[in-house]
Structure formats: C-alpha cells, structure tokens
Design a protein around this motif. Structure first.
Motif, PDB file in Angstrom:
ATOM      1  N   ARG A   1      17.281  77.058  62.667  1.00 44.47           N
ATOM      2  CA  ARG A   1      18.322  77.147  61.641  1.00 44.47           C
ATOM      3  C   ARG A   1      19.666  76.658  62.185  1.00 44.47           C
ATOM      4  O   ARG A   1      20.393  75.932  61.510  1.00 44.47           O
ATOM      5  CB  ARG A   1      18.454  78.576  61.115  1.00 44.47           C
ATOM      6  N   ALA A   2      19.990  77.054  63.405  1.00 50.58           N
ATOM      7  CA  ALA A   2      21.267  76.657  64.003  1.00 50.58           C
ATOM      8  C   ALA A   2      21.370  75.142  64.115  1.00 50.58           C
ATOM      9  O   ALA A   2      22.398  74.559  63.785  1.00 50.58           O
ATOM     10  CB  ALA A   2      21.437  77.309  65.373  1.00 50.58           C
TER      11      ALA A   2
ATOM     12  N   ARG B   1      22.620  91.789  62.360  1.00 48.66           N
ATOM     13  CA  ARG B   1      22.758  91.888  60.900  1.00 48.66           C
ATOM     14  C   ARG B   1      23.623  93.085  60.521  1.00 48.66           C
ATOM     15  O   ARG B   1      23.468  94.161  61.078  1.00 48.66           O
ATOM     16  CB  ARG B   1      21.388  92.074  60.263  1.00 48.66           C
ATOM     17  N   LEU B   2      24.488  92.858  59.546  1.00 51.18           N
ATOM     18  CA  LEU B   2      25.355  93.917  59.040  1.00 51.18           C
ATOM     19  C   LEU B   2      25.125  94.082  57.545  1.00 51.18           C
ATOM     20  O   LEU B   2      24.966  93.094  56.831  1.00 51.18           O
ATOM     21  CB  LEU B   2      26.824  93.567  59.324  1.00 51.18           C
ATOM     22  N   ASP B   3      25.111  95.330  57.083  1.00 53.65           N
ATOM     23  CA  ASP B   3      24.889  95.596  55.661  1.00 53.65           C
ATOM     24  C   ASP B   3      26.028  95.068  54.797  1.00 53.65           C
ATOM     25  O   ASP B   3      25.796  94.545  53.709  1.00 53.65           O
ATOM     26  CB  ASP B   3      24.718  97.098  55.419  1.00 53.65           C
TER      27      ASP B   3
ATOM     28  N   TYR C   1      31.061  85.046  59.564  1.00 52.04           N
ATOM     29  CA  TYR C   1      29.817  85.773  59.320  1.00 52.04           C
ATOM     30  C   TYR C   1      29.074  85.088  58.188  1.00 52.04           C
ATOM     31  O   TYR C   1      29.627  84.881  57.098  1.00 52.04           O
ATOM     32  CB  TYR C   1      30.083  87.242  58.963  1.00 52.04           C
ATOM     33  N   ASP C   2      27.835  84.706  58.441  1.00 56.31           N
ATOM     34  CA  ASP C   2      26.982  84.078  57.428  1.00 56.31           C
ATOM     35  C   ASP C   2      26.104  85.170  56.825  1.00 56.31           C
ATOM     36  O   ASP C   2      25.180  85.657  57.462  1.00 56.31           O
ATOM     37  CB  ASP C   2      26.119  82.989  58.081  1.00 56.31           C
ATOM     38  N   ALA C   3      26.420  85.559  55.606  1.00 61.08           N
ATOM     39  CA  ALA C   3      25.701  86.634  54.927  1.00 61.08           C
ATOM     40  C   ALA C   3      24.558  86.117  54.058  1.00 61.08           C
ATOM     41  O   ALA C   3      23.973  86.879  53.290  1.00 61.08           O
ATOM     42  CB  ALA C   3      26.678  87.434  54.066  1.00 61.08           C
ATOM     43  N   SER C   4      24.197  84.842  54.196  1.00 58.37           N
ATOM     44  CA  SER C   4      23.140  84.282  53.357  1.00 58.37           C
ATOM     45  C   SER C   4      21.783  84.908  53.690  1.00 58.37           C
ATOM     46  O   SER C   4      21.548  85.345  54.829  1.00 58.37           O
ATOM     47  CB  SER C   4      23.057  82.768  53.547  1.00 58.37           C
ATOM     48  N   PRO C   5      20.884  84.953  52.718  1.00 58.75           N
ATOM     49  CA  PRO C   5      19.542  85.471  52.990  1.00 58.75           C
ATOM     50  C   PRO C   5      18.824  84.682  54.095  1.00 58.75           C
ATOM     51  O   PRO C   5      18.071  85.259  54.881  1.00 58.75           O
ATOM     52  CB  PRO C   5      18.815  85.325  51.649  1.00 58.75           C
ATOM     53  N   GLU C   6      19.079  83.383  54.159  1.00 64.03           N
ATOM     54  CA  GLU C   6      18.434  82.542  55.175  1.00 64.03           C
ATOM     55  C   GLU C   6      18.903  82.932  56.585  1.00 64.03           C
ATOM     56  O   GLU C   6      18.099  82.995  57.520  1.00 64.03           O
ATOM     57  CB  GLU C   6      18.713  81.066  54.918  1.00 64.03           C
TER      58      GLU C   6
ATOM     59  N   LEU D   1      20.771  85.467  62.315  1.00 69.76           N
ATOM     60  CA  LEU D   1      21.778  84.554  62.858  1.00 69.76           C
ATOM     61  C   LEU D   1      23.021  84.626  61.974  1.00 69.76           C
ATOM     62  O   LEU D   1      23.387  83.668  61.311  1.00 69.76           O
ATOM     63  CB  LEU D   1      21.227  83.122  62.925  1.00 69.76           C
ATOM     64  N   GLY D   2      23.653  85.798  61.957  1.00 72.72           N
ATOM     65  CA  GLY D   2      24.783  86.011  61.065  1.00 72.72           C
ATOM     66  C   GLY D   2      26.139  85.683  61.652  1.00 72.72           C
ATOM     67  O   GLY D   2      27.038  85.247  60.944  1.00 72.72           O
TER      68      GLY D   2
END
Length: 153
Positions: free
Chosen positions: A16-17, A28-30, A87-92, A98-99
């Motif tokens: 992904r990166a 991962r953060l809520d 911060y990338d909060a996408s589902p992917e 990898l947030g």
C-alpha cells in the motif's frame, strides 16, 4: 512498515505504501486525530509510551530524509520523505494498519541487492518492526549515492 498486528498479511502495508507513495507505521485509532499531539496522546493511551515515542520520532524526521523498506519478497526499496505526518483514516489504510503516514517519493523499482549499503543490510538482518535510525557512518552517503544514481543528479 510491518504491522505489529499479526492478522495483517506480511507485506500488505508495504504494498500500500509503495502504491500510494507514503511511508508510515501502524497504530490504528478509533477516532482520527486532528494533530500529531492528539495522535501521540491517543497512541500512548492505546499502545503505550514506547510506541508513542516511535511515532514522535517518525513525525519529527526532516522532509528529504531517506527511508528504506523491505517488501514481502525481501526486496529493498529506497524512498525520500516529502511531506509531514498525517493520519490516514481510510478503510484501506486501516485494513493494513498503515494509518500514520508521510508522503514519500519511492524509487520505481527495488534496489539491486549489490547496491544496498551494508548498514541497511545489517539493520534489516536484525529484524524487528520498528522505525529505526541506521547509524553506521557510511550509510547516509552510500544511500544518497544509490538515490542519485537511480534518479539522476
């Protein structure tokens, strides 16, 4: 960029990166943090002080810094940070843990093993899943040589 979550397929975060041209780490953060300070507090609460310190080091490295990663096939890739932490909060991103990411200009192909500096080889031989500095004296110069030989001066 290997997740500490053993349920994430090995190599998925690196794939992904490279595809999205970022460098990053998990955690991962809520609730997506709005700032690095919010992220550090949330990571500390969820994962502990050691991980928060790793995130702080990752976020504070200067743009232009060279980074190395290893894909699932063992090939080493060289990149250069080109943006600040976000911060990338996408589902992917969540799926591969990898947030915490920074924009990164990756070379288009892995580096020939013979061209990888010894300090980089030694760092990866130690294993681990951490963001780490490579301190061998010649590594920075040799890494820059690889970069400029592949990118053109």
């Amino acid at each position: 960029m290997r997740s500490r979550d053993d349920d994430v397929r090995r190599g998925a975060a690196v794939e992904r990166a490279l595809a999205t041209r970022v460098c990053g780490m998990g955690g991962r953060l809520d609730d997506p943090p709005g700032s690095i300070d919010d992220a550090l507090a949330a990571v500390d609460a969820a994962f502990g002080e050691r991980m928060a310190r790793r995130l702080e080091r990752f976020a504070s490295v200067l743009e232009g810094t060279f980074v190395w990663t290893r894909d699932a096939d063992g090939f080493l890739w060289l990149g250069r940070l080109t943006g600040p932490w976000r911060y990338d909060a996408s589902p992917e991103a969540s799926a591969v843990d990898l947030g915490h990411v920074r924009a990164c200009d990756w070379l288009d192909h892995p580096v020939d093993p013979a061209a990888v500096p010894p300090g980089v080889q030694e760092a990866f031989a130690r294993g681990g899943r951490n963001w780490q500095s490579i301190t061998r004296a010649d590594t920075a110069r040799l890494t820059a040589d690889v970069w400029w030989s592949r990118r053109g001066a």
